[in-house]
Design a protein around this motif. Structure first.
Motif, mmCIF file in Angstrom:
data_model
loop_
_atom_site.group_PDB
_atom_site.id
_atom_site.type_symbol
_atom_site.label_atom_id
_atom_site.label_comp_id
_atom_site.label_asym_id
_atom_site.label_seq_id
_atom_site.Cartn_x
_atom_site.Cartn_y
_atom_site.Cartn_z
ATOM 1 N N VAL A 1 19.457 -6.984 -5.911
ATOM 2 C CA VAL A 1 19.231 -7.992 -5.839
ATOM 3 C C VAL A 1 18.509 -8.791 -7.251
ATOM 4 N N GLY A 2 18.715 -9.706 -7.553
ATOM 5 C CA GLY A 2 18.810 -10.611 -8.889
ATOM 6 C C GLY A 2 17.185 -11.217 -9.209
ATOM 7 N N LEU A 3 16.822 -10.675 -10.109
ATOM 8 C CA LEU A 3 14.754 -11.240 -10.494
ATOM 9 C C LEU A 3 15.017 -12.112 -12.010
ATOM 10 N N VAL A 4 14.260 -12.685 -11.729
ATOM 11 C CA VAL A 4 13.858 -13.267 -13.190
ATOM 12 C C VAL A 4 12.533 -12.150 -13.923
ATOM 13 N N GLU A 5 13.188 -11.961 -15.411
ATOM 14 C CA GLU A 5 11.578 -12.023 -15.765
ATOM 15 C C GLU A 5 11.068 -12.789 -16.349
ATOM 16 N N PRO A 6 9.301 -12.113 -15.710
ATOM 17 C CA PRO A 6 8.138 -13.582 -15.586
ATOM 18 C C PRO A 6 8.790 -13.912 -16.845
ATOM 19 N N HIS A 7 8.116 -13.599 -18.413
ATOM 20 C CA HIS A 7 8.447 -14.418 -19.164
ATOM 21 C C HIS A 7 9.105 -15.371 -19.720
ATOM 22 N N HIS A 8 9.808 -15.635 -19.483
ATOM 23 C CA HIS A 8 11.173 -15.977 -19.142
ATOM 24 C C HIS A 8 10.892 -17.034 -18.760
ATOM 25 N N ALA A 9 9.994 -17.387 -17.610
ATOM 26 C CA ALA A 9 10.676 -18.060 -16.638
ATOM 27 C C ALA A 9 8.890 -18.895 -16.019
ATOM 28 N N GLY A 10 8.506 -18.772 -17.412
ATOM 29 C CA GLY A 10 7.033 -18.785 -17.448
ATOM 30 C C GLY A 10 6.136 -19.282 -16.279
ATOM 31 N N GLN A 11 6.342 -17.450 -16.241
ATOM 32 C CA GLN A 11 5.919 -16.933 -14.780
ATOM 33 C C GLN A 11 4.952 -16.211 -15.194
ATOM 34 N N ALA A 12 3.115 -15.707 -14.556
ATOM 35 C CA ALA A 12 2.358 -14.954 -14.464
ATOM 36 C C ALA A 12 2.232 -14.382 -12.509
ATOM 37 N N GLN A 13 2.476 -12.882 -13.397
ATOM 38 C CA GLN A 13 2.118 -11.960 -12.133
ATOM 39 C C GLN A 13 0.744 -11.813 -11.407
ATOM 40 N N TRP A 14 0.787 -11.266 -10.440
ATOM 41 C CA TRP A 14 -0.952 -10.933 -9.976
ATOM 42 C C TRP A 14 -0.820 -10.382 -9.026
ATOM 43 N N LEU A 15 -1.588 -9.405 -9.028
ATOM 44 C CA LEU A 15 -1.367 -8.468 -7.641
ATOM 45 C C LEU A 15 -2.361 -8.393 -6.308
ATOM 46 N N VAL A 16 -1.937 -8.929 -5.215
ATOM 47 C CA VAL A 16 -3.057 -9.246 -4.788
ATOM 48 C C VAL A 16 -3.374 -9.260 -3.745
ATOM 49 N N ARG A 17 -4.625 -8.248 -3.285
ATOM 50 C CA ARG A 17 -5.560 -6.880 -2.273
ATOM 51 C C ARG A 17 -5.747 -8.382 -1.395
ATOM 52 N N LEU A 18 -5.841 -7.823 0.015
ATOM 53 C CA LEU A 18 -6.236 -8.646 0.947
ATOM 54 C C LEU A 18 -6.725 -7.981 2.612
ATOM 55 N N THR A 19 -7.636 -7.579 2.271
ATOM 56 C CA THR A 19 -8.758 -7.199 3.897
ATOM 57 C C THR A 19 -8.719 -7.716 5.032
ATOM 58 N N ALA A 20 -8.043 -7.553 6.255
ATOM 59 C CA ALA A 20 -7.553 -8.354 6.962
ATOM 60 C C ALA A 20 -8.591 -7.683 8.328
ATOM 61 N N ALA A 21 -8.466 -8.706 8.942
ATOM 62 C CA ALA A 21 -8.929 -8.162 10.535
ATOM 63 C C ALA A 21 -7.484 -7.026 11.514
ATOM 64 N N PRO A 22 -7.653 -6.276 12.206
ATOM 65 C CA PRO A 22 -6.808 -5.221 12.308
ATOM 66 C C PRO A 22 -6.004 -6.157 12.916
ATOM 67 N N HIS A 23 -6.222 -6.977 14.485
ATOM 68 C CA HIS A 23 -5.514 -7.862 14.933
ATOM 69 C C HIS A 23 -4.532 -9.171 14.620
ATOM 70 N N SER A 24 -4.941 -9.619 13.384
ATOM 71 C CA SER A 24 -4.437 -10.291 12.759
ATOM 72 C C SER A 24 -2.965 -9.958 10.897
ATOM 73 N N ALA A 25 -4.192 -8.319 10.433
ATOM 74 C CA ALA A 25 -3.200 -8.039 9.197
ATOM 75 C C ALA A 25 -1.303 -7.337 9.120
ATOM 76 N N GLN A 26 -0.530 -7.942 10.204
ATOM 77 C CA GLN A 26 0.550 -8.083 10.202
ATOM 78 C C GLN A 26 1.087 -9.594 10.780
ATOM 79 N N ASP A 27 0.510 -9.831 10.965
ATOM 80 C CA ASP A 27 0.428 -11.281 11.076
ATOM 81 C C ASP A 27 1.204 -11.779 9.605
ATOM 82 N N LEU A 28 -0.576 -12.076 9.270
ATOM 83 C CA LEU A 28 -1.064 -12.360 7.556
ATOM 84 C C LEU A 28 0.492 -11.708 7.093
ATOM 85 N N ALA A 29 0.513 -10.420 6.565
ATOM 86 C CA ALA A 29 1.970 -9.623 5.952
ATOM 87 C C ALA A 29 3.352 -10.174 5.636
#
Length: 349
Positions: A58-86
């Motif tokens: 896969v070809g990916l952009v270097e965030p600085h050149h694209a004017g992007q910020a990267q966030w690592l997001v952690r979500l806790t979800a109910a067991p029955h909905s976690a896979q659908d949310l993912a």
């Protein structure tokens, strides 16, 4: 469709994968020459690993050149909905590395957002808080990557010798010749800059995020450019550091059947020293400094739980500057580095 992965990798498979880490768009004929096998053998192995083990460039952009910020997001979800949310997160074009962790109730994803100052953070500030089933959210700004991105996990990049690596290193990384320099200069006039992304690059990057080995003809059809312009633009973006190629693959075939995200709290005075040291650990594929109470995150790949325990207690335990450690076992990677591929049909290059 259930993918049946090959049970083992031999030296040709590992050499092919290592070669693609060095140059994701290298012709299979050149890889075959470097490995000392026939082009037909490499083509068969590539197709097999593509179909059965999820091998994808896969070809990916270097965030600085694209004017992007990267966030690592952690979500806790109910067991029955976690896979659908993912799955919903994985379908978005502004996410990558969507993982199910911690017994299947935690979702971890990298989110690509406009850089600070634009006032636009749709996923972080608008969509997630209103999504049903989420019980907790934390967002960690990626400040600096010590290992990852263009740097491959050492478990995949250890079979080719130095001479083989040099033969596969793209010319733009080995130094420009006169022809390349002339082409890059021409592109500066055509696009306004040779090493940074412009507005007209969006279609090109979208196509490369789906298939980093798409031909110049296919990329021309996606962008509306000529194949010659596509070739020159790829060279310029790679030479300027705005574009790099990553590899998706089932690392369990390398014996990494136990994976975990590690959230570390490190004394700020020692953060640079600790993170730089961790980036040299063979067990880690990703190390970055983040905002938040846990100011370093790492991705560990180990053969089994006992090996992970040994790593945590013996190697990480030797760093006095690590004050706290949280381990989130990864159950499944729902999305890798690139956009979700369309149906995996037909032969690939």
């Amino acid at each position: 469709m259930v993918r049946r992965a090959p049970s083992t990798l031999d030296d040709v498979d590992r050499g092919l994968i290592h070669a693609l880490h060095i140059d994701g768009r290298a012709p299979l004929s050149r890889i075959a020459e470097v490995l000392g096998v026939s082009p037909q053998t490499v083509a068969r192995r590539y197709q097999r690993l593509y179909a059965e083990a999820g091998l994808r460039v896969v070809g990916l952009v270097e965030p600085h050149h694209a004017g992007q910020a990267q966030w690592l997001v952690r979500l806790t979800a109910a067991p029955h909905s976690a896979q659908d949310l993912a799955q919903a997160l994985a379908r978005r074009t502004d996410t990558s590395w969507v993982k199910l962790a911690s017994g299947g109730t935690e979702i971890i994803a990298v989110v690509h957002a406009p850089a600070a100052g634009t006032g636009r953070h749709p996923l972080l500030l608008h969509d997630i808080p209103r999504t049903a089933g989420i019980t907790a959210v934390s967002a960690h700004y990626l400040l600096h990557t010590y290992l990852g991105g263009p740097t491959a996990w050492r478990g995949r990049a250890s079979i080719l010798d130095e001479q083989q690596r040099r033969r596969l290193t793209p010319r733009h990384r080995a130094g420009h010749d006169d022809e390349q320099l002339a082409g890059i200069a021409d592109l500066a006039a055509e696009f306004g800059t040779s090493g940074e992304l412009s507005d007209v690059d969006e279609r090109l990057m979208t196509a490369l995020q789906r298939d980093g080995r798409a031909s110049h003809t296919e990329l021309a059809a996606a962008t509306g450019w000529s194949a010659a312009t596509v070739a020159r633009r790829l060279t310029a973006l790679q030479a300027g550091g705005a574009l790099f190629f990553d590899l998706e693959f089932d690392d369990a075939l390398y014996g990494a059947t136990t994976q975990a995200l590690l959230w570390l709290t490190v004394a700020p005075t020692h953060l640079e020293r600790v993170a730089t040291s961790l980036a040299r650990h063979d067990e880690l594929a990703f190390v970055a400094a983040t905002t938040g109470r846990t100011n370093v995150v790492a991705h560990a790949l180990c053969p089994d739980p006992a090996a992970l325990h040994h790593y945590l207690t013996r190697r990480l335990g030797s760093h006095d500057a690590i004050h706290a450690l949280e381990t989130a076992p990864v159950l499944r990677t729902v999305k890798g580095a690139g956009l979700l591929p369309r149906r995996r049909l037909g032969r690939r290059r």
